[in-house]
Design a protein around this motif. Structure first.
Motif, PDB file in Angstrom:
ATOM      1  N   GLN A  86       6.911  12.379   4.477  1.00 16.33           N
ATOM      2  CA  GLN A  86       6.620  10.846   4.920  1.00 16.33           C
ATOM      3  C   GLN A  86       5.152  10.829   4.712  1.00 16.33           C
ATOM      4  N   LEU A  87       4.710   9.662   3.495  1.00 15.45           N
ATOM      5  CA  LEU A  87       3.497   9.416   3.047  1.00 15.45           C
ATOM      6  C   LEU A  87       2.493   8.605   3.761  1.00 15.45           C
ATOM      7  N   CYS A  88       2.999   7.830   4.932  1.00 16.00           N
ATOM      8  CA  CYS A  88       2.355   7.123   5.885  1.00 16.00           C
ATOM      9  C   CYS A  88       1.039   7.924   6.418  1.00 16.00           C
ATOM     10  N   ILE A  89      -0.220   7.202   6.302  1.00 17.47           N
ATOM     11  CA  ILE A  89      -1.312   7.817   7.113  1.00 17.47           C
ATOM     12  C   ILE A  89      -1.922   6.850   8.165  1.00 17.47           C
ATOM     13  N   HIS A  90      -1.212   5.764   8.267  1.00 13.62           N
ATOM     14  CA  HIS A  90      -1.598   4.693   9.337  1.00 13.62           C
ATOM     15  C   HIS A  90      -1.261   5.466  10.725  1.00 13.62           C
ATOM     16  N   PRO A  91      -2.521   5.603  11.513  1.00 12.29           N
ATOM     17  CA  PRO A  91      -2.271   6.379  12.881  1.00 12.29           C
ATOM     18  C   PRO A  91      -1.395   5.645  13.772  1.00 12.29           C
ATOM     19  N   GLU A  92      -1.220   4.364  13.817  1.00 15.00           N
ATOM     20  CA  GLU A  92      -0.423   3.560  14.660  1.00 15.00           C
ATOM     21  C   GLU A  92       1.060   3.811  14.307  1.00 15.00           C
ATOM     22  N   VAL A  93       1.264   4.007  13.194  1.00 16.93           N
ATOM     23  CA  VAL A  93       2.641   4.197  12.474  1.00 16.93           C
ATOM     24  C   VAL A  93       3.162   5.627  12.559  1.00 16.93           C
ATOM     25  N   THR A 141       2.498  -8.632   6.934  1.00 10.64           N
ATOM     26  CA  THR A 141       1.195  -9.472   7.558  1.00 10.64           C
ATOM     27  C   THR A 141       0.201  -9.108   7.069  1.00 10.64           C
ATOM     28  N   ARG A 142      -0.169  -8.067   6.042  1.00 11.82           N
ATOM     29  CA  ARG A 142      -1.224  -7.410   5.464  1.00 11.82           C
ATOM     30  C   ARG A 142      -2.162  -7.120   6.542  1.00 11.82           C
ATOM     31  N   SER A 143      -1.537  -6.495   7.640  1.00 19.73           N
ATOM     32  CA  SER A 143      -2.446  -6.109   8.655  1.00 19.73           C
ATOM     33  C   SER A 143      -2.694  -4.581   8.415  1.00 19.73           C
ATOM     34  N   CYS A 144      -2.092  -3.811   7.482  1.00 17.00           N
ATOM     35  CA  CYS A 144      -2.480  -2.475   7.419  1.00 17.00           C
ATOM     36  C   CYS A 144      -3.467  -2.283   6.195  1.00 17.00           C
ATOM     37  N   TYR A 145      -4.888  -1.527   6.725  1.00 16.45           N
ATOM     38  CA  TYR A 145      -6.022  -1.519   5.937  1.00 16.45           C
ATOM     39  C   TYR A 145      -5.557  -0.704   4.683  1.00 16.45           C
ATOM     40  N   PHE A 146      -4.827   0.395   4.859  1.00 19.57           N
ATOM     41  CA  PHE A 146      -4.511   1.082   3.909  1.00 19.57           C
ATOM     42  C   PHE A 146      -3.872   0.627   2.740  1.00 19.57           C
ATOM     43  N   TYR A 147      -2.904  -0.342   3.094  1.00 23.01           N
ATOM     44  CA  TYR A 147      -1.780  -0.904   2.033  1.00 23.01           C
ATOM     45  C   TYR A 147      -3.015  -2.002   1.207  1.00 23.01           C
ATOM     46  N   ASN A 148      -3.804  -2.722   2.072  1.00 22.56           N
ATOM     47  CA  ASN A 148      -4.566  -3.696   1.349  1.00 22.56           C
ATOM     48  C   ASN A 148      -5.439  -3.042   0.455  1.00 22.56           C
ATOM     49  N   ASN A 149      -5.790  -1.702   0.386  1.00 20.07           N
ATOM     50  CA  ASN A 149      -6.416  -1.183  -0.480  1.00 20.07           C
ATOM     51  C   ASN A 149      -5.959  -0.812  -1.940  1.00 20.07           C
ATOM     52  N   VAL A 150      -4.523  -0.699  -1.918  1.00 20.54           N
ATOM     53  CA  VAL A 150      -3.682  -0.138  -2.738  1.00 20.54           C
ATOM     54  C   VAL A 150      -4.362  -0.439  -4.442  1.00 20.54           C
ATOM     55  N   ASP A 183      -1.471  16.108  -2.603  1.00 16.22           N
ATOM     56  CA  ASP A 183      -2.624  15.359  -3.390  1.00 16.22           C
ATOM     57  C   ASP A 183      -2.733  13.788  -3.123  1.00 16.22           C
ATOM     58  N   LEU A 184      -1.546  13.292  -2.906  1.00 14.88           N
ATOM     59  CA  LEU A 184      -1.703  11.906  -2.641  1.00 14.88           C
ATOM     60  C   LEU A 184      -1.900  11.429  -1.282  1.00 14.88           C
ATOM     61  N   VAL A 185      -1.714  12.440  -0.401  1.00 13.62           N
ATOM     62  CA  VAL A 185      -2.293  12.360   1.157  1.00 13.62           C
ATOM     63  C   VAL A 185      -3.418  12.563   1.252  1.00 13.62           C
ATOM     64  N   ARG A 186      -3.933  13.500   0.502  1.00 13.57           N
ATOM     65  CA  ARG A 186      -5.345  14.011   0.319  1.00 13.57           C
ATOM     66  C   ARG A 186      -6.221  12.677  -0.175  1.00 13.57           C
ATOM     67  N   ASN A 187      -5.862  12.218  -1.033  1.00 11.52           N
ATOM     68  CA  ASN A 187      -6.551  11.059  -1.544  1.00 11.52           C
ATOM     69  C   ASN A 187      -6.559   9.830  -0.982  1.00 11.52           C
ATOM     70  N   ASN A 224      -6.281   9.880   2.346  1.00 11.75           N
ATOM     71  CA  ASN A 224      -7.262   9.918   3.349  1.00 11.75           C
ATOM     72  C   ASN A 224      -8.672   9.971   2.838  1.00 11.75           C
ATOM     73  N   LYS A 225      -8.848  10.507   1.863  1.00  9.12           N
ATOM     74  CA  LYS A 225     -10.383  10.332   1.244  1.00  9.12           C
ATOM     75  C   LYS A 225     -10.659   8.952   0.637  1.00  9.12           C
ATOM     76  N   HIS A 226      -9.767   8.095   0.307  1.00 10.00           N
ATOM     77  CA  HIS A 226     -10.185   6.731  -0.536  1.00 10.00           C
ATOM     78  C   HIS A 226      -9.621   5.683   0.675  1.00 10.00           C
ATOM     79  N   ARG A 227      -8.976   6.150   1.950  1.00 11.30           N
ATOM     80  CA  ARG A 227      -8.730   5.197   2.648  1.00 11.30           C
ATOM     81  C   ARG A 227      -7.440   4.046   2.176  1.00 11.30           C
ATOM     82  N   VAL A 228      -6.570   4.679   1.546  1.00 14.05           N
ATOM     83  CA  VAL A 228      -5.477   3.807   0.803  1.00 14.05           C
ATOM     84  C   VAL A 228      -4.022   4.561   1.200  1.00 14.05           C
ATOM     85  N   CYS A 229      -3.132   3.385   1.322  1.00 13.59           N
ATOM     86  CA  CYS A 229      -1.825   4.023   1.341  1.00 13.59           C
ATOM     87  C   CYS A 229      -1.287   5.005   0.360  1.00 13.59           C
TER      88      CYS A 229
END
Length: 364
Positions: free
Chosen positions: A110-117, A136-145, A163-167, A169-174
């Motif tokens: 499971q690729l989600c890195i949003h702390p609340e989710v 609702t576009r309230s996920c910062y990581f999704y908005n960065n994609v 690699d995807l998860v590392r990237n 977290n590094k780029h703050r993107v989902c």
């Protein structure tokens, strides 16, 4: 490798067998990627030749050396776009090994890195909370994609799940939505069989297999997986859990209706939780679940304890006893989705919705 190339050139299916340790993974990868590179070059050569009105661009490598794709007047439709390659194996760990092998060749999801989710204990609650935040576009990581998926270091990399998860977290993107964007531009995509063979999963990931080269590694597992994807189990616990979840919704809605009536003069300021269903609608769902429970209980089992086997159409007759038919399917699914979203969004309560989710998947 020659047989792989023959299958690709002739557009036919091939079943290839080779003992363990003979390097079949690299054979499949290198042969397919080399064919794709050659195809891309051949189409480019044909286009250049057309622009030069048939003149040779490289006299020491005439157009005829590029093969039929470059010289045939009528290029088949499947050659006009360079095909993607989908490489499927049984598990993610097997794919990690394949990707590591690919990294060692000259052909450099499971690729989600949003702390609340991530805090949600239930996978189903995670999915619903994710959907709500995306909608609702309230996920910062999704908005960065969109912005990050055009970065060169991501586009040119061979990425597995870690690699995807590392990237991410590094780029703050989902990582999940990043992988969906990157696959549009990828030459080769790696995925477990179930992503490929399950129609729901293909729809969810927007996978179109037309004009695609598909490699199934360890293909002897495919038949069993197809059987599993076409099967389900529904236990008494699942149904009891689903009924309990609907009871929670009934109680909350009944209290809300009561509160609404008490505060009717302040109705403009009264905050409803947003379930667009009447108490009667919710009660219908509960009645269907109870009727299905009764219908299953009524099935006579042999005293030997060996269970009972029926033909495929029997399941439709059984479900029809609980008013679950092709005619009622869509409205039932919409109601279940509403109830599940309502429960996922209720603050301060935790309800086990696993049985309700399972029931909805079966109806689907």
């Amino acid at each position: 490798m020659s047989k792989v190339l023959e299958c690709l050139q002739k557009q036919v299916n091939g079943i290839l067998e080779s003992p363990t340790g003979t390097g079949k993974t690299l054979c499949l990868l290198c042969a397919t990627l080399a064919w794709r590179e050659h195809l891309k070059d051949a189409i480019s050569a044909k286009k250049i030749s057309q622009q030069l009105n048939g003149a040779e661009l490289f006299p020491d490598q005439p157009l005829s050396s590029w093969g039929n794709v470059a010289t045939n007047g009528d290029v088949p439709a499947y050659y006009t776009d360079i095909p993607k390659i989908i490489y499927a194996s049984r598990t993610h760990s097997q794919l990690t090994q394949v990707i590591n092998e690919l990294k060692s060749t000259v052909y450099r999801e499971q690729l989600c890195i949003h702390p609340e989710v991530k805090k949600q204990e239930s996978n189903y609650l995670q999915i619903h909370l994710c959907r709500m935040k995306v909608a609702t576009r309230s996920c910062y990581f999704y908005n960065n994609v969109e912005e990050k998926s055009t970065e060169k270091d991501l586009l040119s990399s061979i990425l597995d799940i870690e690699d995807l998860v590392r990237n991410g977290n590094k780029h703050r993107v989902c990582p999940y939505y990043l992988s969906r964007n990157l696959k549009q531009q990828a030459d080769i995509i790696f995925m477990p069989y179930n992503y490929l063979l399950d129609p729901k999963s293909r729809r969810a990931h927007n996978l179109d297999l037309r004009g695609t080269v598909v490699i199934l590694d360890e293909a002897h597992n495919v038949e069993r997986l197809c059987e599993e994807l076409a099967s389900f189990d529904l236990t008494p616990y699942d149904l009891a859990s689903a009924i309990d979840a609907v009871n929670v919704v009934l109680e909350k809605q009944a209290k809300e209706v009561q509160q609404s009536e008490i505060n009717s003069e302040f109705s403009a300021d009264y905050d409803r939780t947003g379930l667009n269903m009447t108490l009667e609608d919710i009660a219908k769902i509960k009645r269907i679940l109870l009727e299905l429970e009764d219908a299953i209980e009524a099935v006579e089992l042999p005293p030997s304890g060996n269970g009972v086997t029926k033909d495929g159409g029997y399941i439709f007759d059984l479900f029809a006893k609980a008013q679950i038919t092709f005619q009622t399917q869509n409205s039932l699914l919409e109601a279940l989705e509403q109830i599940l979203q309502y429960l996922a969004g209720c603050p301060g309560i935790f309800t086990n919705t696993a049985g309700l989710h399972k029931f909805a998947d079966i109806i689907q």
